[in-house]
Design a protein around this motif. Structure first.
Motif, PDB file in Angstrom:
ATOM      1  N   ARG A 235      -3.926  -2.353  -3.526  1.00  0.00           N
ATOM      2  CA  ARG A 235      -2.604  -2.682  -2.979  1.00  0.00           C
ATOM      3  C   ARG A 235      -2.682  -2.955  -1.480  1.00  0.00           C
ATOM      4  NH1 ARG A 235       0.028   1.680  -3.092  1.00  0.00           N
ATOM      5  NH2 ARG A 235      -1.215   3.080  -4.403  1.00  0.00           N
TER       6      ARG A 235
ATOM      7  N   ASP B 246      -1.316   6.585 -11.375  1.00  0.00           N
ATOM      8  CA  ASP B 246      -2.386   6.951 -10.447  1.00  0.00           C
ATOM      9  C   ASP B 246      -2.704   8.427 -10.636  1.00  0.00           C
ATOM     10  OD1 ASP B 246      -4.145   7.381  -8.408  1.00  0.00           O
ATOM     11  OD2 ASP B 246      -2.825   6.709  -6.808  1.00  0.00           O
TER      12      ASP B 246
ATOM     13  N   HIS C  88       0.822  -1.216   0.000  1.00  0.00           N
ATOM     14  CA  HIS C  88       0.000   0.000   0.000  1.00  0.00           C
ATOM     15  C   HIS C  88       0.854   1.263   0.000  1.00  0.00           C
ATOM     16  CE1 HIS C  88       0.949  -0.934   4.150  1.00  0.00           C
ATOM     17  NE2 HIS C  88       0.624   0.290   4.515  1.00  0.00           N
TER      18      HIS C  88
ATOM     19  N   ARG D 152      -4.719   2.238  -4.652  1.00  0.00           N
ATOM     20  CA  ARG D 152      -4.199   2.066  -3.290  1.00  0.00           C
ATOM     21  C   ARG D 152      -4.987   1.037  -2.499  1.00  0.00           C
ATOM     22  NH1 ARG D 152      -4.396   3.573   2.037  1.00  0.00           N
ATOM     23  NH2 ARG D 152      -2.363   4.031   2.992  1.00  0.00           N
TER      24      ARG D 152
END
Length: 597
Positions: free
Chosen positions: A442, A411, A404, A439
């Motif tokens: 992740r 992105d 993360h 995110r």
């Protein structure tokens, strides 16, 4: 011969397969748990009862048969892809999703080597290659000073790193993100390697230095214990015959007296490792054993060994003799410094990026193996970029974590990549496709499927409390946005009402706006829907290995894209129950006795 079983083309094909699967399923992984009720995530993405999803994904869950609704397929008449309806894009078949997720995980794709397979391949032709990374004979019981997880990781990884060093004929290791220095110290003490541990935290590096000193004491204590055990086994030998026992490949700090004397004193230790200018004779109270005496002398620094010729007072020496002895002493000290520099652990404090110049940090840098044990976020891909860019790095073994914290190049909401190199994607193959995970996805990749499936599950109540609080914020505090986070309020709260009030105070909001009964009503309203959140999070857990797999395949693909690498692979180093981030990216560069690929 060590060979890569998968070519660049084959790895790219596996990546494309995982991409196709995630293009359909990634929306579930990217749904934020905090917004689960405010965005009605269950009805947006799933067209099945939560009990049916739980019974499919978690056969051993604690939902009783009486609580389960009758199994029922809410499939649309149209076809599905990986369990999702092609018309509505909602999940209608959890069994199909589960099968597809297993097939698109690293274990299902079959692209990983086992640790044993890698070790066996690295050890082939070892006798011909030689190398400095043989075990020193110091048997450290790591579970005495590490928890079981860290002990498992350090022992498993250190053996691989030592084999890489021996295979490449090097004696230096650079441990990036070395933290508390457990791996670095173990590589030094157990395998006699020269290790430079680099960490951005000065607290970590100072602590690692002190911890390494204590570990050396452990190594001496274990040797003493092992000698005592061997002495008992040799009933025919007297204690005097084993008065001194030294390991020839041991570091100077590990020189010991025999069983009768125990561990050397601090002052004796200074003398033995060459930290004192004094050269006292070592008294022996038993008849000398020629073999043990030879081992003892070979283990000492050369400037500690007493000359065998009779000592002549300095006043009776000629000027030429004094000059000769001065020159010899200087030469011996230089040799001693060189020998002591070849083995040891040096913690260094530095923030490392792909552009870091290692030679500016390490003056004595030679060809080395670069390693990283659970390097967070962008540090793992930076480690691989450094390995590729710097000729002095001949091999790499990198285990990443904290996906993360990775920065993503594509992105649109991310600002961290505007002026720096991003951590994902790393390979040109994924960059060409402008692939974006997100995110939340992740974050989902950090979930531990093996642990959750064995009952070590997610703390559902804390997630439920936070999601209900978000409803309260939406209903009574408008479009509330704050840089403040709720934090770990749940661990201190006695009830949901207590949790809500603590959270509102943390967010600096008017907690008196709602009564206790108002807050409790929100809890009671959403409590029957807690099963939806449980089932939804189990879907995220199911997808976690696939997202992690794509991130790791991207790193492997990056190494495959390089022309001067002779070998690269994904290797499962750890037991996922003990250490969920269990995969290492391993690479070796081409050298004279070329490893075929």
């Amino acid at each position: 011969m060590l060979s890569s079983s998968y070519s660049l083309t084959e790895i790219q094909r596996r990546i494309d397969e995982v991409k196709q699967f995630l293009s359909v399923t990634l929306s579930i992984a990217n749904a934020h748990t905090v917004e689960f009720y405010t965005h009605d995530a269950w009805n947006r993405f799933v067209a099945m009862p939560p009990q049916e999803v739980l019974s499919t994904i978690s056969p051993c869950n604690d939902v009783s048969d009486q609580q389960r609704e009758p199994e029922h397929k809410a499939k649309e008449q149209s076809s599905t892809t990986f369990g999702f309806c092609n018309d509505t894009n909602r999940l209608v078949d959890a069994c199909e999703l589960l099968r597809a997720a297993k097939a698109h995980s690293l274990s299902g794709l079959g692209v990983c080597m086992s640790r044993d397979e890698l070790l066996q391949a690295l050890r082939e032709n070892r006798a011909e290659r030689g190398g400095p990374a043989a075990a020193t004979g110091v048997e450290l019981e790591t579970d005495e000073f590490m928890n079981s997880k860290k002990s498992h990781e350090v022992q498993s990884m250190s053996e691989v790193v030592a084999c890489l060093a021996q295979r490449c004929g090097v004696k230096q290791v650079i441990d990036v993100g070395s933290g508390k220095g457990y791996l670095s110290s173990f590589l030094c003490l157990q395998y006699g390697l020269r290790v430079y541990g680099i960490d951005s935290s000065s607290t970590n590096t100072h602590g690692a230095q002190e911890r390494n000193r204590k570990l050396k004491k452990f190594s001496r204590a274990y040797q003493k214990r092992n000698r005592a055990v061997r002495a008992q086994a040799k009933a025919t030998h007297s204690p005097q015959e084993e008065l001194v026992e030294i390991k020839p490949e041991m570091d100077g700090d590990d020189v010991l007296h025999g069983d009768g004397a125990g561990i050397v004193s601090q002052e004796e230790e200074k003398v033995l490792i060459g930290l004192s200018d004094v050269n006292p004779a070592v008294e022996r109270h038993s008849e000398p054993n020629p073999e043990t005496e030879e081992l003892f002398l070979s283990a000492l620094s050369v400037d500690v060994i007493q000359p065998t010729s009779p000592r002549v007072p300095p006043g009776r020496l000629t000027a030429e003799e004094r000059e000769r002895r001065k020159r010899e002493n200087l030469e011996r000290k230089a040799q001693s410094r060189t020998a002591s520099a070849s083995v040891g652990f040096s913690p260094l404090t530095s923030y490392v990026t792909a552009e870091t110049e290692l030679r500016e940090l390490i003056n004595e840098l030679e060809d080395a193996v670069m390693v990283g044990l659970h390097t967070c976020g962008d540090l793992a891909p930076s480690t691989l970029r450094m390995f590729v860019a710097k000729p002095e790095l001949v091999a790499v073994c990198s285990v990443g974590c904290c996906y993360h914290l990775l920065s993503e190049e594509f992105d649109p909401a991310g600002q961290e990549c505007l002026h720096s190199v991003c951590g994902f994607p790393l390979s040109q193959h994924l960059r060409d496709g402008s692939w974006l995970c997100g995110r939340n996805a992740r974050m989902s990749a950090c979930l531990a499927l093996e642990r959750v499936s064995r009952g070590q599950g997610i703390q559902m109540e804390s997630l439920f409390y936070r999601a209900v609080l978000h409803v309260i914020l939406r209903d009574h505090y408008g479009s509330f946005k704050s840089e403040k986070r709720v934090g770990n309020v749940y661990s201190k709260a006695k009830s949901f009402v207590d949790y809500a009030r603590r959270a509102l105070r943390r967010l600096e909001l008017d907690e008196l706006k709602l009564s206790d009964s108002d807050l409790q009503d929100y809890h009671d309203t959403y409590r029957p829907r807690m099963g939806e959140m449980h089932a939804f999070n189990m879907l995220k857990v199911t997808l976690a290995p696939c997202i992690e797999g794509l991130i790791l395949l991207d790193r492997l693909c990056y190494l495959k894209e390089q022309e001067d690498l002779s070998f690269s692979a994904l290797v499962q180093l750890f037991d996922p129950l003990l250490s969920p981030r269990c995969y290492a990216v391993v690479g070796l560069k081409t050298y004279e006795d070329r490893i075929s690929c």
